[in-house]
Design an enzyme around this catalytic site. Structure first.
Site: not given
Ligand code: SIN
Length: 310
Positions: A72, A130, A272
């Protein structure tokens, strides 16, 4: 009478140890017509940053055997929008609300924490892990890493946030390290009230006909049942290494999985990936934990934390 499922994370008291994991539950409003939000112990928001972020190019998710990849890239509308638009709804829910935040440096994480300190949120989770963003410059020799891939940088970020808020502070750790215990200890010594683990594992998936990655960003983070045994072992290791509560996550699909994490040392668990399969799972896990405490005549679920027999 206190609930048999209540647990404490720092100063934060949860009615039960089941939390909705950041990034899998939006800002809760998206789930209001699907489940009774009040059954969950706490909801962790999608990670927010100081300024809006567009996120990574699509496709951003890909299914894998027993799991999923996401890339994401922390898409969100920024802190002002969170406080003005998302928080009023979240604050009205009959559950604890934890804001997940990420930043490019200690000064920025302090600024976000300080703003949130004056709001109705119950706690802050520092997303230091992330796998879908560039990371921060650690040193000339070591180059760029995720914050939670370096103990000294983790310490700097947590310390900066700690200096800016009295709210319960949770440091979210990465499994993409050699020794997660070292990072957890750094978070603890900088003032974190708890650590949460694990974020996703670096992974990828390739379409052999197009010879392209199934993710626009080429690599992503793997979650789901495929990672559960590895996540469980990391929770067990960290539980023995620190004195602060551990929040466990990684492929939890049902009450049995949640109980494994609690027995390994988790004071609470985050649900999750399964939210994309069956959004009711968190509530079913709460009922499963109630059944277990009854069946095993436990005075409270707290008695089970770290209760592994070796
Ligand atoms: C994302 O927004 O890429 C995922 C968030 C994460 O893995 O901490």
């Amino acid at each position: 009478m206190p609930s048999k499922l209540s647990v404490n994370i720092g100063k934060l008291k949860l009615k039960n140890p089941v939390m909705a994991a950041s990034g899998t539950f939006g800002y809760a409003r998206e789930f209001q017509d699907l489940i009774d939000l009040s059954c969950i112990g706490a909801i962790v928001s999608k990670t927010i940053t100081l300024k809006p972020r567009p996120g990574n190019p699509p496709p951003r998710v890909a299914e894998t055997p027993s799991g999923m990849l996401n890339s994401i890239g922390l898409q969100n509308e920024g802190l002002d929008n969170f406080i003005e638009d998302k928080l009023p709804y979240l604050a009205g829910l009959n559950t604890r609300v934890i804001a997940s935040i990420a930043a490019e440096g200690p000064g920025e994480i302090a600024a976000i924490s300080s703003r949130l300190d004056k709001t109705a949120i119950d706690a802050i989770e520092l997303n230091l892990s992330c796998p879908n963003i560039k990371g921060v410059k650690v040193s000339k020799r070591q180059g760029v890493k995720l914050v939670a891939q370096d103990a000294a940088v983790t310490h700097r970020f947590v310390k900066a946030a700690r200096g800016s808020t009295g709210k319960t502070l949770i440091a979210k750790l990465s499994p993409n390290v050699t020794d997660i215990k070292e990072i957890a200890r750094a978070a603890q010594s900088a003032g974190a009230d708890a650590v949460s683990l694990v974020n996703t594992f670096y992974g990828m998936s390739i379409d052999i006909d197009t010879r392209m990655s199934r993710l626009g960003n080429v690599i992503g983070g793997l979650s789901g049942p495929a990672i559960k045994p590895i996540a469980l072992k990391m929770v067990y290791d960290v539980y023995k290494a620190v004195d602060i509560p551990v929040i466990g996550m990684g492929g939890i699909m049902n009450a049995e999985d949640a109980l494994e994490f609690i027995i390994a040392g988790a004071s609470a668990v985050c649900v999750g990936t399964v939210n994309f399969v069956d959004p009711n799972t968190a509530c079913e896990i709460v009922r499963g934990l109630e059944d277990y405490t009854r069946k095993h005549k436990l005075s409270g679920i707290k008695k089970l934390i770290g209760g592994l027999r070796v």
